[in-house]
Scaffold this active site. Structure first.
Site, PDB file in Angstrom:
ATOM      1  N   ARG A  30       0.870  -1.179   0.000  1.00  0.00           N
ATOM      2  CA  ARG A  30       0.000   0.000   0.000  1.00  0.00           C
ATOM      3  C   ARG A  30       0.901   1.222   0.000  1.00  0.00           C
ATOM      4  NH1 ARG A  30      -3.429  -3.018  -1.341  1.00  0.00           N
ATOM      5  NH2 ARG A  30      -5.450  -3.469  -0.379  1.00  0.00           N
ATOM      6  N   HIS A  78      -1.555  -0.138  -9.826  1.00  0.00           N
ATOM      7  CA  HIS A  78      -2.129  -1.085  -8.864  1.00  0.00           C
ATOM      8  C   HIS A  78      -2.722  -2.308  -9.591  1.00  0.00           C
ATOM      9  CE1 HIS A  78      -3.902  -1.288  -4.531  1.00  0.00           C
ATOM     10  NE2 HIS A  78      -3.688  -2.497  -5.012  1.00  0.00           N
TER      11      HIS A  78
HETATM   12  N1  LIG Z   1      -0.731  -4.630  -5.218  1.00  0.00           N
HETATM   13  C1  LIG Z   1      -1.733  -5.460  -5.098  1.00  0.00           C
HETATM   14  O1  LIG Z   1      -2.513  -5.625  -6.017  1.00  0.00           O
HETATM   15  C2  LIG Z   1      -1.899  -6.270  -3.819  1.00  0.00           C
HETATM   16  C3  LIG Z   1      -2.511  -7.531  -3.904  1.00  0.00           C
HETATM   17  C4  LIG Z   1      -2.616  -8.290  -2.745  1.00  0.00           C
HETATM   18  C5  LIG Z   1      -2.153  -7.800  -1.523  1.00  0.00           C
HETATM   19  N2  LIG Z   1      -1.587  -6.557  -1.469  1.00  0.00           N
HETATM   20  C6  LIG Z   1      -1.102  -6.042  -0.171  1.00  0.00           C
HETATM   21  O2  LIG Z   1      -0.191  -6.979   0.415  1.00  0.00           O
HETATM   22  C7  LIG Z   1      -0.411  -6.977   1.831  1.00  0.00           C
HETATM   23  C8  LIG Z   1       0.135  -8.252   2.444  1.00  0.00           C
HETATM   24  O3  LIG Z   1      -0.707  -9.345   2.126  1.00  0.00           O
HETATM   25  P1  LIG Z   1      -0.543 -10.796   2.814  1.00  0.00           P
HETATM   26  O4  LIG Z   1      -1.716 -11.586   2.370  1.00  0.00           O
HETATM   27  O5  LIG Z   1       0.811 -11.352   2.613  1.00  0.00           O
HETATM   28  O6  LIG Z   1      -0.697 -10.394   4.367  1.00  0.00           O
HETATM   29  P2  LIG Z   1      -0.444 -11.300   5.665  1.00  0.00           P
HETATM   30  O7  LIG Z   1      -0.559 -12.749   5.317  1.00  0.00           O
HETATM   31  O8  LIG Z   1      -1.312 -10.754   6.735  1.00  0.00           O
HETATM   32  O9  LIG Z   1       1.096 -11.020   6.016  1.00  0.00           O
HETATM   33  C9  LIG Z   1       1.484  -9.787   6.535  1.00  0.00           C
HETATM   34  C10 LIG Z   1       2.949  -9.855   6.955  1.00  0.00           C
HETATM   35  O10 LIG Z   1       3.339  -8.546   7.393  1.00  0.00           O
HETATM   36  C11 LIG Z   1       3.921  -8.654   8.693  1.00  0.00           C
HETATM   37  N3  LIG Z   1       3.668  -7.454   9.495  1.00  0.00           N
HETATM   38  C12 LIG Z   1       2.468  -6.931   9.875  1.00  0.00           C
HETATM   39  N4  LIG Z   1       2.663  -5.818  10.619  1.00  0.00           N
HETATM   40  C13 LIG Z   1       4.000  -5.644  10.716  1.00  0.00           C
HETATM   41  C14 LIG Z   1       4.817  -4.681  11.360  1.00  0.00           C
HETATM   42  N5  LIG Z   1       4.312  -3.674  12.085  1.00  0.00           N
HETATM   43  N6  LIG Z   1       6.167  -4.796  11.251  1.00  0.00           N
HETATM   44  C15 LIG Z   1       6.717  -5.818  10.542  1.00  0.00           C
HETATM   45  N7  LIG Z   1       5.991  -6.772   9.903  1.00  0.00           N
HETATM   46  C16 LIG Z   1       4.645  -6.678   9.988  1.00  0.00           C
HETATM   47  C17 LIG Z   1       3.258  -9.875   9.324  1.00  0.00           C
HETATM   48  O11 LIG Z   1       4.051 -10.343  10.401  1.00  0.00           O
HETATM   49  P3  LIG Z   1       3.669 -11.704  11.181  1.00  0.00           P
HETATM   50  O12 LIG Z   1       4.084 -12.810  10.240  1.00  0.00           O
HETATM   51  O13 LIG Z   1       4.508 -11.661  12.406  1.00  0.00           O
HETATM   52  O14 LIG Z   1       2.201 -11.656  11.440  1.00  0.00           O
HETATM   53  C18 LIG Z   1       3.193 -10.815   8.122  1.00  0.00           C
HETATM   54  O15 LIG Z   1       4.424 -11.473   7.952  1.00  0.00           O
HETATM   55  C19 LIG Z   1      -1.933  -6.794   1.958  1.00  0.00           C
HETATM   56  O16 LIG Z   1      -2.261  -6.258   3.226  1.00  0.00           O
HETATM   57  C20 LIG Z   1      -2.243  -5.835   0.819  1.00  0.00           C
HETATM   58  O17 LIG Z   1      -2.243  -4.512   1.280  1.00  0.00           O
HETATM   59  C21 LIG Z   1      -1.457  -5.787  -2.598  1.00  0.00           C
END
Ligand SMILES: NC(=O)c1ccc[n+]([C@@H]2O[C@H](COP(=O)([O-])OP(=O)(O)OC[C@H]3O[C@@H](n4cnc5c(N)ncnc54)[C@H](OP(=O)(O)O)[C@@H]3O)[C@@H](O)[C@H]2O)c1
Length: 338
Positions: free
Chosen positions: A253, A301
């Site tokens: 994001r 995006h």
């Molecule tokens: N560009 C696009 O089209 C697109 C598409 C899909 C997703 N996204 C973005 O990608 C993001 C991630 O998706 P995901 O499914 O991989 O999410 P996820 O499974 O919830 O993984 C999030 C990761 O971030 C870590 N994290 C959260 N808060 C943190 C902090 N304060 N400091 C350090 N690490 C932190 C978490 O740590 P832990 O492992 O310790 O919980 C986890 O490893 C989504 O939230 C979305 O915004 C973008």
């Protein structure tokens, strides 16, 4: 109301599902109608927030994204929201909504298992753009010059994944197949031990380790959720710790990377490149300085465009779990915000 269809319930009353996704409600509803025959759903698709609001007293389940938290909060019978995006920052920015999730007024699930592969292709594609020096090849074509140079090898370079969740894990797996070394940073850290981590990660950092983490990377890919903790997490000061040859790739994001700080850091020569699929304001205004920097590449995006059929498949798996009281995939924690 755009569309309506009732599927006969096998037992009991059909569950009432409201579908809304900006510009895509029809596609989602059609995919759901096709896949959910005999599942016992009554499906209505709203093509605007106003249409969704008309259904506020009717809806029990919401499938979609892009609807304001206030509207969802105004639906008294709502018990489960299957968000059609991976990121829930739009709704989790609303304290009343967070409280509704935390107290169990409704369950919030987000998309998992769908975006890892396309985001990995995006990230690794841009890593190859750098190592293959594609701009130089494009320039040679313009100049009609047979100009040999030695591309760098991707193998042996170090990719850092800020975020090691559903998406980061998939990226790491594919990166390892290209012999990249992978470091990861996650909220829960890992005391530097990769043993408890999924996949081929050689070092794990917690948030406090951010400076050391970024300083050791050839590529920094941001796959964090946007939360109160991660807003502005990748600041200009942090970016200036990157190698002068390194590239930042943000697919998460826009609010996670400080854009003014990024421009300053690029101006100071670290990192060399920034590839942004997401920006603080979307669409990125034509007046943004990000457009004019020669080493910033913007995509609109589109790194993780989903297919409604994939989201519907997840929804139907989760529906079974929801009805039988089992744990759903992608449950969002009200406390953590992701
Ligand atoms: N560009 C696009 O089209 C697109 C598409 C899909 C997703 N996204 C973005 O990608 C993001 C991630 O998706 P995901 O499914 O991989 O999410 P996820 O499974 O919830 O993984 C999030 C990761 O971030 C870590 N994290 C959260 N808060 C943190 C902090 N304060 N400091 C350090 N690490 C932190 C978490 O740590 P832990 O492992 O310790 O919980 C986890 O490893 C989504 O939230 C979305 O915004 C973008």
């Amino acid at each position: 109301m755009g569309r309506e269809k009732t599927a006969t319930a096998m037992t009991g009353r059909p569950s009432r599902v409201l579908v809304f996704a900006p510009d895509r409600s029809g596609e989602y509803a059609e995919a759901l109608e096709q896949a959910a025959v005999g599942v016992g759903l009554e499906i209505r698709a709203a093509s605007s927030p106003a249409e969704a609001w008309e259904e506020r007293l009717w809806a029990e389940i919401f499938l979609g994204a892009g609807l304001e938290a206030e509207l969802l909060l105004g639906m008294p019978s709502l018990r489960w929201i299957q968000w059609a995006w991976a990121g829930v920052d739009q709704v989790m920015g609303n304290p009343a909504f967070v409280s509704a999730v935390s107290t169990g007024r409704f369950l919030l699930t987000r998309v998992v298992g769908v975006f890892g592969a396309p985001l990995a292709e995006y990230i690794l594609g841009w890593c190859l753009f750098v190592t293959q020096d594609m701009p130089r090849t494009l320039q040679a074509r313009r100049d009609r010059l047979w100009r040999r140079f030695t591309p760098e090898r991707l193998a042996g370079k170090r990719l850092g994944l800020a975020g090691m969740g559903a998406i980061g894990t998939e990226v790491a797996r594919r990166a390892a197949a290209l012999d990249l070394e992978v470091w990861a940073l996650r909220r829960s850290g890992g005391a530097g031990s990769p043993a408890s981590q999924p996949g081929p990660v050689t070092r794990i950092f917690g948030p406090d380790g951010l400076p050391e983490f970024v300083g050791g990377l050839d590529f920094l890919a941001v796959v964090l959720p946007l939360t109160a903790e991660t807003r502005g997490f990748i600041s200009g000061d942090i970016l200036r710790l990157m190698k002068p040859t390194a590239a930042l790739i943000n697919v998460a994001r826009g609010g996670i990377v400080e854009e003014r700080g990024l421009l300053d850091a690029l101006g100071a020569g670290r990192p060399a490149w920034a590839v942004l699929d997401v920006t603080a304001q979307e669409p990125l205004p034509a007046t943004s300085l990000l457009w004019s920097h020669p080493n910033v590449l913007i995509t609109p995006h589109h790194a993780g465009i989903s297919r409604p059929a994939d989201i519907v498949a997840l929804f139907l798996r989760n529906l079974v779990a929801f009805r039988t009281g089992r744990t759903l995939e992608g449950v969002v924690s009200g406390d953590l915000g992701y």
